[in-house]
Design a protein around this motif. Structure first.
Motif, PDB file in Angstrom:
ATOM      1  N   GLY A   1       5.790  36.106  13.911  1.00  0.00           N
ATOM      2  CA  GLY A   1       4.688  35.571  14.846  1.00  0.00           C
ATOM      3  C   GLY A   1       2.975  36.762  14.519  1.00  0.00           C
ATOM      4  N   LEU A   2       3.236  37.405  15.441  1.00  0.00           N
ATOM      5  CA  LEU A   2       2.288  38.640  15.423  1.00  0.00           C
ATOM      6  C   LEU A   2       2.044  39.353  13.664  1.00  0.00           C
ATOM      7  CD1 LEU A   2       0.834  40.618  17.186  1.00  0.00           C
ATOM      8  CD2 LEU A   2       3.377  41.888  17.859  1.00  0.00           C
ATOM      9  N   PHE A   3       3.410  39.510  13.082  1.00  0.00           N
ATOM     10  CA  PHE A   3       2.793  39.753  12.239  1.00  0.00           C
ATOM     11  C   PHE A   3       1.707  39.281  11.074  1.00  0.00           C
ATOM     12  CE2 PHE A   3       4.054  42.539   8.286  1.00  0.00           C
ATOM     13  CZ  PHE A   3       3.711  41.080   6.841  1.00  0.00           C
ATOM     14  N   ALA A   4       2.172  37.830  11.400  1.00  0.00           N
ATOM     15  CA  ALA A   4       1.280  37.028  10.690  1.00  0.00           C
ATOM     16  C   ALA A   4      -0.459  36.328  11.425  1.00  0.00           C
ATOM     17  CB  ALA A   4       1.271  34.807  10.981  1.00  0.00           C
ATOM     18  N   LEU A   5      -0.480  36.717  12.167  1.00  0.00           N
ATOM     19  CA  LEU A   5      -1.551  36.655  12.946  1.00  0.00           C
ATOM     20  C   LEU A   5      -2.680  38.450  12.588  1.00  0.00           C
ATOM     21  CD1 LEU A   5      -3.499  35.787  15.194  1.00  0.00           C
ATOM     22  CD2 LEU A   5      -2.098  37.232  16.649  1.00  0.00           C
ATOM     23  N   MET A   6      -1.611  38.868  11.703  1.00  0.00           N
ATOM     24  CA  MET A   6      -2.300  40.537  12.070  1.00  0.00           C
ATOM     25  C   MET A   6      -2.964  39.910  10.734  1.00  0.00           C
ATOM     26  SD  MET A   6       0.074  43.337  13.333  1.00  0.00           S
ATOM     27  CE  MET A   6      -0.056  44.859  12.275  1.00  0.00           C
ATOM     28  N   LEU A   7      -2.333  39.776   9.644  1.00  0.00           N
ATOM     29  CA  LEU A   7      -2.589  39.458   8.259  1.00  0.00           C
ATOM     30  C   LEU A   7      -3.619  38.501   8.464  1.00  0.00           C
ATOM     31  CD1 LEU A   7       0.652  38.564   6.317  1.00  0.00           C
ATOM     32  CD2 LEU A   7      -0.333  40.744   6.372  1.00  0.00           C
ATOM     33  N   LEU A   8      -3.316  37.571   9.100  1.00  0.00           N
ATOM     34  CA  LEU A   8      -4.479  36.509   9.370  1.00  0.00           C
ATOM     35  C   LEU A   8      -6.326  37.309   9.624  1.00  0.00           C
ATOM     36  CD1 LEU A   8      -6.305  34.307   8.999  1.00  0.00           C
ATOM     37  CD2 LEU A   8      -5.450  33.376  11.703  1.00  0.00           C
ATOM     38  N   SER A   9      -6.239  38.227  11.097  1.00  0.00           N
ATOM     39  CA  SER A   9      -7.155  39.497  11.052  1.00  0.00           C
ATOM     40  C   SER A   9      -7.740  39.857   9.881  1.00  0.00           C
ATOM     41  CB  SER A   9      -6.637  39.879  13.057  1.00  0.00           C
ATOM     42  OG  SER A   9      -7.774  40.211  13.115  1.00  0.00           O
ATOM     43  N   LEU A  10      -6.985  40.405   9.258  1.00  0.00           N
ATOM     44  CA  LEU A  10      -7.123  41.733   7.751  1.00  0.00           C
ATOM     45  C   LEU A  10      -8.057  40.505   7.401  1.00  0.00           C
ATOM     46  CD1 LEU A  10      -7.503  43.730   7.036  1.00  0.00           C
ATOM     47  CD2 LEU A  10      -5.093  43.298   6.089  1.00  0.00           C
ATOM     48  N   SER A  11      -8.020  39.967   6.957  1.00  0.00           N
ATOM     49  CA  SER A  11      -8.604  38.673   5.798  1.00  0.00           C
ATOM     50  C   SER A  11      -9.719  37.775   6.255  1.00  0.00           C
ATOM     51  CB  SER A  11      -7.394  37.399   5.465  1.00  0.00           C
ATOM     52  OG  SER A  11      -8.171  36.405   5.151  1.00  0.00           O
ATOM     53  N   ALA A  12     -10.390  38.035   7.796  1.00  0.00           N
ATOM     54  CA  ALA A  12     -11.280  37.419   7.909  1.00  0.00           C
ATOM     55  C   ALA A  12     -12.209  38.420   8.486  1.00  0.00           C
ATOM     56  CB  ALA A  12     -10.792  36.619   9.577  1.00  0.00           C
ATOM     57  N   THR A  13     -11.742  39.851   8.297  1.00  0.00           N
ATOM     58  CA  THR A  13     -12.530  41.009   8.390  1.00  0.00           C
ATOM     59  C   THR A  13     -12.894  41.491   6.808  1.00  0.00           C
ATOM     60  OG1 THR A  13     -11.344  41.648  10.025  1.00  0.00           O
ATOM     61  CG2 THR A  13     -12.920  43.100   9.032  1.00  0.00           C
ATOM     62  N   THR A  14     -11.949  40.884   5.855  1.00  0.00           N
ATOM     63  CA  THR A  14     -12.889  41.556   4.155  1.00  0.00           C
ATOM     64  C   THR A  14     -13.747  40.425   4.448  1.00  0.00           C
ATOM     65  OG1 THR A  14     -10.990  42.145   3.966  1.00  0.00           O
ATOM     66  CG2 THR A  14     -12.121  41.834   2.233  1.00  0.00           C
ATOM     67  N   LEU A  15     -13.476  39.321   4.012  1.00  0.00           N
ATOM     68  CA  LEU A  15     -14.135  38.113   3.680  1.00  0.00           C
ATOM     69  C   LEU A  15     -15.620  37.801   4.625  1.00  0.00           C
ATOM     70  CD1 LEU A  15     -14.580  35.221   2.844  1.00  0.00           C
ATOM     71  CD2 LEU A  15     -13.969  34.387   4.377  1.00  0.00           C
ATOM     72  N   PHE A  16     -16.175  38.567   5.498  1.00  0.00           N
ATOM     73  CA  PHE A  16     -17.369  38.286   6.383  1.00  0.00           C
ATOM     74  C   PHE A  16     -17.806  39.407   6.189  1.00  0.00           C
ATOM     75  CE2 PHE A  16     -16.810  33.931   7.157  1.00  0.00           C
ATOM     76  CZ  PHE A  16     -15.778  33.935   7.702  1.00  0.00           C
ATOM     77  N   ALA A  17     -17.892  40.562   5.524  1.00  0.00           N
ATOM     78  CA  ALA A  17     -17.566  42.399   6.008  1.00  0.00           C
ATOM     79  C   ALA A  17     -19.236  41.699   5.217  1.00  0.00           C
ATOM     80  CB  ALA A  17     -17.323  43.648   4.814  1.00  0.00           C
ATOM     81  N   GLN A  18     -19.353  40.942   3.966  1.00  0.00           N
ATOM     82  CA  GLN A  18     -21.139  41.067   3.574  1.00  0.00           C
ATOM     83  C   GLN A  18     -21.840  40.636   4.453  1.00  0.00           C
ATOM     84  OE1 GLN A  18     -20.776  40.675  -0.874  1.00  0.00           O
ATOM     85  NE2 GLN A  18     -19.954  42.875  -1.106  1.00  0.00           N
ATOM     86  N   THR A  19     -23.159  41.068   4.711  1.00  0.00           N
ATOM     87  CA  THR A  19     -23.941  40.487   4.896  1.00  0.00           C
ATOM     88  C   THR A  19     -25.025  39.842   4.324  1.00  0.00           C
ATOM     89  OG1 THR A  19     -24.972  42.553   5.499  1.00  0.00           O
ATOM     90  CG2 THR A  19     -23.246  41.316   7.214  1.00  0.00           C
ATOM     91  N   ASN A  20     -26.449  39.564   4.416  1.00  0.00           N
ATOM     92  CA  ASN A  20     -27.386  39.295   3.794  1.00  0.00           C
ATOM     93  C   ASN A  20     -28.359  40.506   3.978  1.00  0.00           C
ATOM     94  OD1 ASN A  20     -29.949  37.977   2.477  1.00  0.00           O
ATOM     95  ND2 ASN A  20     -30.602  37.673   4.490  1.00  0.00           N
ATOM     96  N   ILE A  21     -29.048  41.003   2.641  1.00  0.00           N
ATOM     97  CA  ILE A  21     -29.157  42.447   2.606  1.00  0.00           C
ATOM     98  C   ILE A  21     -30.867  41.828   1.886  1.00  0.00           C
ATOM     99  CG2 ILE A  21     -27.544  43.657   2.102  1.00  0.00           C
ATOM    100  CD1 ILE A  21     -27.656  43.707  -0.568  1.00  0.00           C
ATOM    101  N   ALA A  22     -31.021  41.030   1.848  1.00  0.00           N
ATOM    102  CA  ALA A  22     -32.257  40.542   1.346  1.00  0.00           C
ATOM    103  C   ALA A  22     -33.700  41.160   1.702  1.00  0.00           C
ATOM    104  CB  ALA A  22     -32.802  38.945   0.345  1.00  0.00           C
ATOM    105  N   THR A  23     -33.270  41.319   3.256  1.00  0.00           N
ATOM    106  CA  THR A  23     -34.504  41.748   3.709  1.00  0.00           C
ATOM    107  C   THR A  23     -34.842  43.403   3.650  1.00  0.00           C
ATOM    108  OG1 THR A  23     -32.618  41.605   5.773  1.00  0.00           O
ATOM    109  CG2 THR A  23     -34.510  40.310   6.085  1.00  0.00           C
ATOM    110  N   ASN A  24     -33.727  43.771   3.113  1.00  0.00           N
ATOM    111  CA  ASN A  24     -34.043  45.273   2.402  1.00  0.00           C
ATOM    112  C   ASN A  24     -34.895  46.039   1.522  1.00  0.00           C
ATOM    113  OD1 ASN A  24     -32.661  45.880   4.986  1.00  0.00           O
ATOM    114  ND2 ASN A  24     -30.719  45.921   4.082  1.00  0.00           N
ATOM    115  N   ALA A  25     -34.807  44.576   0.849  1.00  0.00           N
ATOM    116  CA  ALA A  25     -34.902  44.669  -0.531  1.00  0.00           C
ATOM    117  C   ALA A  25     -37.234  44.660  -0.750  1.00  0.00           C
ATOM    118  CB  ALA A  25     -34.711  43.617  -1.851  1.00  0.00           C
ATOM    119  N   THR A  26     -37.315  45.373  -1.802  1.00  0.00           N
ATOM    120  CA  THR A  26     -38.708  44.835  -2.806  1.00  0.00           C
ATOM    121  C   THR A  26     -38.675  44.020  -3.746  1.00  0.00           C
ATOM    122  OG1 THR A  26     -38.841  47.508  -2.344  1.00  0.00           O
ATOM    123  CG2 THR A  26     -40.490  45.959  -3.538  1.00  0.00           C
ATOM    124  N   VAL A  27     -39.562  43.055  -3.332  1.00  0.00           N
ATOM    125  CA  VAL A  27     -39.667  42.065  -4.258  1.00  0.00           C
ATOM    126  C   VAL A  27     -40.466  41.902  -5.215  1.00  0.00           C
ATOM    127  CG1 VAL A  27     -39.215  39.233  -4.481  1.00  0.00           C
ATOM    128  CG2 VAL A  27     -39.065  40.419  -1.928  1.00  0.00           C
TER     129      VAL A  27
END
Length: 218
Positions: free
Chosen positions: A7-33
């Motif tokens: 059970g603990l092993f599965a939970l750790m894998l789920l946490s890692l997957s979620a971290t990878t999925l949401f690592a990227q954020t909206n960077i458009a505000t840093n850009a010149t248009v």
């Protein structure tokens, strides 16, 4: 071998997957248009101001629009230029229409500037490229490394954008610059020039390939 704590092993894998999925954020505000064309009375900077539209007619915070003569079935584009290299794999665009001269596009494409070849290329394996109103149109693709992305679009009238998000994270900062070398060459002799990439005040970095344009002045 069966894990002692499945059970603990599965939970750790789920946490890692979620971290990878949401690592990227909206960077458009840093850009010149920049753009191929924007009407003088519209607001190019509205596309990355962070406002969340309520519909494709919500122009309360301004909008990008390119109404002009002979715009029918003509491709236009909006481009983001970032101050550093980013790893990017998603784009969300909210189209604007006023029900008259500004229409939803019937096609769009997403490109990036290849940092090695310095040419514009379609993002690889794009899924999405939507042109629907009253929602964000999400496009996902294989991760790219770039400083510039370009969204192109075409319609039966002019086109408009309320908000364009690009999702990414800081990527490897490729070395940029020029090399100057002056020497007196003798016909038949061989001269070797070695080029290294370095972080400031550190040892040379391995793994880079350099392309050198050589000019020989007689």
């Amino acid at each position: 071998m069966t894990p002692r704590f499945p059970g603990l092993f599965a939970l750790m894998l789920l946490s890692l997957s979620a971290t990878t999925l949401f690592a990227q954020t909206n960077i458009a505000t840093n850009a010149t248009v920049t753009t191929s064309y924007v009407s003088s009375w519209e607001t190019l900077g509205a596309v990355n101001d962070g406002y969340e539209p309520s519909s494709s007619g919500d122009k309360s915070h301004g909008a990008y629009g390119n109404w002009q003569q002979n715009v029918t079935n003509t491709w236009n584009w909006v481009q983001y230029t970032f101050p550093s290299y980013y790893k990017i794999s998603r784009s969300d665009v909210y189209w604007w229409t006023d029900g008259s001269g500004i229409a939803l596009p019937y096609a769009c494409k997403l490109e990036y500037l290849d940092p090695v070849q310095k040419t514009w290329k379609a993002v690889p394996n794009a899924v999405g490229l939507g042109v629907k109103g009253d929602q964000y149109n999400t496009t996902t693709f294989d991760t790219i490394l770039t400083k510039q992305v370009r969204l192109s679009f075409v319609s039966t009238a002019a086109q408009g954008i309320l908000e364009w998000k690009v999702f990414g994270e800081t990527g490897e900062q490729l070395p940029e610059g020029s090399v100057s070398y002056a020497a007196t060459l003798v016909k038949g002799d061989t001269t070797t020039i070695r080029v290294y990439a370095r972080h400031s005040l550190t040892k040379p970095i391995e793994g880079y390939q350099f392309k050198l344009d050589v000019t020989i002045n007689h």
